[in-house]
Write a protein that holds these residues in place. Structure first.
Motif, PDB file in Angstrom:
ATOM      1  N   PHE A  32     -30.275 -26.119  -1.197  1.00 20.52           N
ATOM      2  CA  PHE A  32     -29.998 -24.779  -1.719  1.00 20.52           C
ATOM      3  C   PHE A  32     -29.015 -24.108  -0.780  1.00 20.52           C
ATOM      4  CE2 PHE A  32     -30.790 -20.229  -2.323  1.00 20.52           C
ATOM      5  CZ  PHE A  32     -30.736 -20.146  -3.706  1.00 20.52           C
ATOM      6  N   GLY A  33     -27.985 -23.471  -1.328  1.00 20.49           N
ATOM      7  CA  GLY A  33     -26.980 -22.798  -0.515  1.00 20.49           C
ATOM      8  C   GLY A  33     -26.914 -21.323  -0.821  1.00 20.49           C
ATOM      9  N   TYR A  34     -26.714 -20.508   0.202  1.00 23.03           N
ATOM     10  CA  TYR A  34     -26.659 -19.064   0.007  1.00 23.03           C
ATOM     11  C   TYR A  34     -25.945 -18.419   1.196  1.00 23.03           C
ATOM     12  CZ  TYR A  34     -30.465 -18.789   3.434  1.00 23.03           C
ATOM     13  OH  TYR A  34     -31.211 -18.890   4.584  1.00 23.03           O
ATOM     14  N   VAL A  35     -25.740 -17.119   1.107  1.00 23.75           N
ATOM     15  CA  VAL A  35     -25.114 -16.359   2.188  1.00 23.75           C
ATOM     16  C   VAL A  35     -26.146 -15.394   2.758  1.00 23.75           C
ATOM     17  CG1 VAL A  35     -23.288 -14.741   2.837  1.00 23.75           C
ATOM     18  CG2 VAL A  35     -22.833 -16.538   1.138  1.00 23.75           C
ATOM     19  N   ARG A  36     -26.300 -15.388   4.063  1.00 17.34           N
ATOM     20  CA  ARG A  36     -27.229 -14.460   4.727  1.00 17.34           C
ATOM     21  C   ARG A  36     -26.421 -13.447   5.528  1.00 17.34           C
ATOM     22  NH1 ARG A  36     -32.445 -16.695   7.679  1.00 17.34           N
ATOM     23  NH2 ARG A  36     -33.088 -16.587   5.480  1.00 17.34           N
ATOM     24  N   HIS A  37     -26.705 -12.170   5.295  1.00 16.03           N
ATOM     25  CA  HIS A  37     -26.031 -11.100   6.029  1.00 16.03           C
ATOM     26  C   HIS A  37     -26.979 -10.595   7.117  1.00 16.03           C
ATOM     27  CE1 HIS A  37     -22.644 -10.802   3.196  1.00 16.03           C
ATOM     28  NE2 HIS A  37     -23.542 -11.149   2.293  1.00 16.03           N
ATOM     29  N   SER A  38     -26.831 -11.134   8.313  1.00 13.93           N
ATOM     30  CA  SER A  38     -27.675 -10.715   9.431  1.00 13.93           C
ATOM     31  C   SER A  38     -27.001 -11.118  10.730  1.00 13.93           C
ATOM     32  CB  SER A  38     -29.066 -11.369   9.342  1.00 13.93           C
ATOM     33  OG  SER A  38     -28.965 -12.773   9.488  1.00 13.93           O
ATOM     34  N   ASP A  39     -27.376 -10.450  11.813  1.00 12.86           N
ATOM     35  CA  ASP A  39     -26.842 -10.773  13.136  1.00 12.86           C
ATOM     36  C   ASP A  39     -25.322 -10.852  13.126  1.00 12.86           C
ATOM     37  OD1 ASP A  39     -29.474 -11.007  14.085  1.00 12.86           O
ATOM     38  OD2 ASP A  39     -29.573 -13.109  13.478  1.00 12.86           O
ATOM     39  N   GLY A  40     -24.706  -9.844  12.513  1.00 13.04           N
ATOM     40  CA  GLY A  40     -23.253  -9.826  12.492  1.00 13.04           C
ATOM     41  C   GLY A  40     -22.654 -10.785  11.493  1.00 13.04           C
ATOM     42  N   PRO A  42     -21.332 -12.463   7.741  1.00 15.30           N
ATOM     43  CA  PRO A  42     -22.169 -13.359   6.940  1.00 15.30           C
ATOM     44  C   PRO A  42     -22.256 -14.770   7.503  1.00 15.30           C
ATOM     45  CG  PRO A  42     -20.002 -13.184   5.960  1.00 15.30           C
ATOM     46  CD  PRO A  42     -20.000 -12.250   7.137  1.00 15.30           C
ATOM     47  N   TRP A  43     -23.361 -15.442   7.188  1.00 17.32           N
ATOM     48  CA  TRP A  43     -23.575 -16.838   7.519  1.00 17.32           C
ATOM     49  C   TRP A  43     -23.724 -17.622   6.221  1.00 17.32           C
ATOM     50  CZ3 TRP A  43     -23.475 -18.327  12.600  1.00 17.32           C
ATOM     51  CH2 TRP A  43     -23.604 -17.311  13.553  1.00 17.32           C
ATOM     52  N   ILE A  44     -22.979 -18.704   6.090  1.00 21.33           N
ATOM     53  CA  ILE A  44     -23.128 -19.596   4.946  1.00 21.33           C
ATOM     54  C   ILE A  44     -24.139 -20.662   5.337  1.00 21.33           C
ATOM     55  CG2 ILE A  44     -21.973 -21.223   3.416  1.00 21.33           C
ATOM     56  CD1 ILE A  44     -19.401 -19.672   3.867  1.00 21.33           C
ATOM     57  N   ILE A  45     -25.243 -20.715   4.606  1.00 25.83           N
ATOM     58  CA  ILE A  45     -26.351 -21.598   4.962  1.00 25.83           C
ATOM     59  C   ILE A  45     -26.633 -22.546   3.807  1.00 25.83           C
ATOM     60  CG2 ILE A  45     -28.820 -21.712   5.542  1.00 25.83           C
ATOM     61  CD1 ILE A  45     -28.495 -18.912   6.789  1.00 25.83           C
ATOM     62  N   ASN A  76     -10.350 -14.836  10.520  1.00 21.08           N
ATOM     63  CA  ASN A  76     -10.957 -13.533  10.836  1.00 21.08           C
ATOM     64  C   ASN A  76     -12.027 -13.633  11.924  1.00 21.08           C
ATOM     65  OD1 ASN A  76      -9.388 -12.269   8.845  1.00 21.08           O
ATOM     66  ND2 ASN A  76     -10.902 -12.696   7.258  1.00 21.08           N
ATOM     67  N   SER A  77     -11.826 -14.564  12.860  1.00 29.33           N
ATOM     68  CA  SER A  77     -12.730 -14.736  14.007  1.00 29.33           C
ATOM     69  C   SER A  77     -14.145 -15.102  13.611  1.00 29.33           C
ATOM     70  CB  SER A  77     -12.756 -13.457  14.867  1.00 29.33           C
ATOM     71  OG  SER A  77     -11.468 -13.104  15.313  1.00 29.33           O
ATOM     72  N   VAL A  78     -14.353 -15.572  12.379  1.00 28.66           N
ATOM     73  CA  VAL A  78     -15.713 -15.852  11.890  1.00 28.66           C
ATOM     74  C   VAL A  78     -15.860 -17.276  11.365  1.00 28.66           C
ATOM     75  CG1 VAL A  78     -17.484 -15.190  10.222  1.00 28.66           C
ATOM     76  CG2 VAL A  78     -16.097 -13.423  11.315  1.00 28.66           C
ATOM     77  N   MET A  79     -15.097 -17.622  10.321  1.00 27.62           N
ATOM     78  CA  MET A  79     -15.261 -18.903   9.656  1.00 27.62           C
ATOM     79  C   MET A  79     -14.190 -19.897  10.100  1.00 27.62           C
ATOM     80  SD  MET A  79     -17.904 -18.700   7.726  1.00 27.62           S
ATOM     81  CE  MET A  79     -18.979 -17.435   7.022  1.00 27.62           C
ATOM     82  N   PRO A  80     -14.557 -21.183  10.261  1.00 23.85           N
ATOM     83  CA  PRO A  80     -13.547 -22.182  10.611  1.00 23.85           C
ATOM     84  C   PRO A  80     -12.533 -22.357   9.500  1.00 23.85           C
ATOM     85  CG  PRO A  80     -15.642 -23.235  10.055  1.00 23.85           C
ATOM     86  CD  PRO A  80     -15.905 -21.765  10.150  1.00 23.85           C
ATOM     87  N   VAL A 111     -22.855 -21.854   8.982  1.00 21.33           N
ATOM     88  CA  VAL A 111     -21.485 -21.609   9.425  1.00 21.33           C
ATOM     89  C   VAL A 111     -21.226 -20.109   9.463  1.00 21.33           C
ATOM     90  CG1 VAL A 111     -19.046 -22.088   9.014  1.00 21.33           C
ATOM     91  CG2 VAL A 111     -20.770 -23.753   8.313  1.00 21.33           C
ATOM     92  N   GLY A 112     -20.644 -19.648  10.565  1.00 21.59           N
ATOM     93  CA  GLY A 112     -20.326 -18.229  10.721  1.00 21.59           C
ATOM     94  C   GLY A 112     -20.300 -17.873  12.194  1.00 21.59           C
ATOM     95  N   GLY A 113     -19.812 -16.684  12.496  1.00 17.86           N
ATOM     96  CA  GLY A 113     -19.816 -16.244  13.884  1.00 17.86           C
ATOM     97  C   GLY A 113     -19.030 -17.122  14.827  1.00 17.86           C
ATOM     98  N   GLY A 114     -18.055 -17.877  14.301  1.00 18.19           N
ATOM     99  CA  GLY A 114     -17.227 -18.739  15.140  1.00 18.19           C
ATOM    100  C   GLY A 114     -17.829 -20.097  15.424  1.00 18.19           C
TER     101      GLY A 114
END
Length: 264
Positions: A32-40, A42-45, A76-80, A111-114
Motif C-alpha cells: 500500500f502506498g500513500y503520502v504522510r504529512h509529518s515531521d516536515g 511530505p513522505w512517500i511511503i 526542492n531539497s526534499v525528494m531525490p 522517501v522525503g526529507g533528503g
C-alpha cells in the motif's frame, strides 16, 4: 523489485459504476502506498502490510538502507531527482539477487526529507554485513546500513485518514479517466455511521451549518450532500473535515461518492 518499480505508488484499486465512483481498499501483493504529512513531510511511503502483519509479534530483526542524497541530487531539497532511482533500484536488485537469506524481503520504503530509507525483514547478521560491504563501494550517494525492528515498521502503517486521503486521489484520477469535468458542480454524498443517539441532533445541526443537506437520517447512517466542483484538494479538505467532525461527535466517516459529469 521489478514489480515495485512498475508499481510505484499505484497501490489502490477503484471500482466504478455507470453513475457513481467509490474507493475500495484493495491492495496488490500486500503493498500500500500513500503520502504522510509529518515531521516536515511530505513522505512517500510504501509498506508491505501482509509481510508486516505476518512478522508482528515474532520478534524478528530487520535492517534498513538509508540513502543520503547531495543537495544537487534533490528536488526542492526534499525528494531525490528521478534519475537517482536508477542507482538505488540497481543496488536493491543486487541485494535481492544475493539470496543469502531467502526469507528476507523488502518490507517498506520511505522517501522525503533528503533521504530514502528501505527496510528488509526478517534479517540476520550475515545478510546485513554482506549488504554493508556492498554499500561501501557505492559512489553515487552515501548509503548506510542500520538495524531496525518490526516495531519501527508498524509506525509506518497508514491511518484510516491516510487511507481515505489516498482513496480521494484514486477516485479523482478514475473520474478524470472517464471524462469527468472536475470543474463542474455536482452533488457529492458523504456517509456517516454509528453516531451516538444523544449526539445526533448536534451533529445534524453542525452539518447543516456547514452547508450540507441531510439526505438520509436513520439509526444506522447519515447521508449528507453538498453541491460543489471536485478536485483532489477539495476532496481532501472534506475528508479531513468529516474525520474531525466524527472525532468530535463519536461517529465514523465512511467516505463519499458522486456522479460522473461528462465534459461538454
Amino acid at each position: 523489485m521489478a514489480f515495485l518499480k512498475k508499481l510505484g505508488l499505484a497501490l489502490g484499486v477503484i471500482s466504478a459504476t455507470s453513475s457513481t465512483v467509490q474507493a475500495q481498499d484493495i491492495k496488490s501483493d500486500g503493498w500500500f502506498g500513500y503520502v504522510r504529512h509529518s515531521d516536515g513531510g511530505p513522505w512517500i511511503i510504501t509498506i508491505n502490510e501482509t509481510l508486516i502483519a505476518r512478522l508482528d509479534g515474532s520478534g524478528a530483526s530487520c535492517f534498513a538502507l538509508v540513502y543520503h542524497f547531495k543537495p544537487d541530487q534533490l528536488v526542492n531539497s526534499v525528494m531525490p531527482r528521478p534519475e537517482m532511482a536508477e542507482g538505488y533500484y540497481d543496488l536493491e536488485d543486487r541485494i535481492e539477487a544475493m539470496n543469502l537469506n531467502p526469507s528476507a524481503r523488502q518490507a517498506a520504503s520511505m522517501v522525503g526529507g533528503g533521504i530514502r530509507k528501505t527496510w528488509y525483514c526478517p534479517a540476520d547478521s550475515q545478510l546485513s554485513a554482506a549488504v554493508g560491504q556492498m554499500t561501501q563501494k557505492f559512489e553515487q550517494f552515501q548509503v548506510e546500513v542500520v538495524s531496525s525492528s518490526i516495531a519501527e515498521l508498524l509506525k509506518l502503517k497508514p491511518t484510516q485518514l491516510e487511507r481515505q486521503l489516498r482513496g480521494d486521489e484514486d477516485i479523482i484520477r478514475n473520474l478524470a479517466n472517464q471524462g469527468d469535468d472536475g470543474s463542474a458542480s455536482r452533488q457529492i454524498m458523504h456517509w456517516i455511521y454509528n453516531t451516538p443517539p444523544e449526539r445526533r441532533p448536534a451533529l445534524l445541526n453542525k452539518l447543516k451549518s456547514l452547508g450540507y443537506t441531510i439526505e438520509e437520517d436513520s439509526d444506522e447512517k447519515i447521508r449528507a450532500s453538498i453541491i460543489s466542483p471536485l478536485s483532489v484538494d477539495s476532496a481532501n479538505r472534506a475528508t479531513i473535515r468529516f474525520n474531525e467532525i466524527c472525532q468530535e461527535f463519536g461517529c465514523e466517516y465512511d467516505g463519499w461518492e458522486t456522479a460522473i459529469v461528462a465534459k461538454r
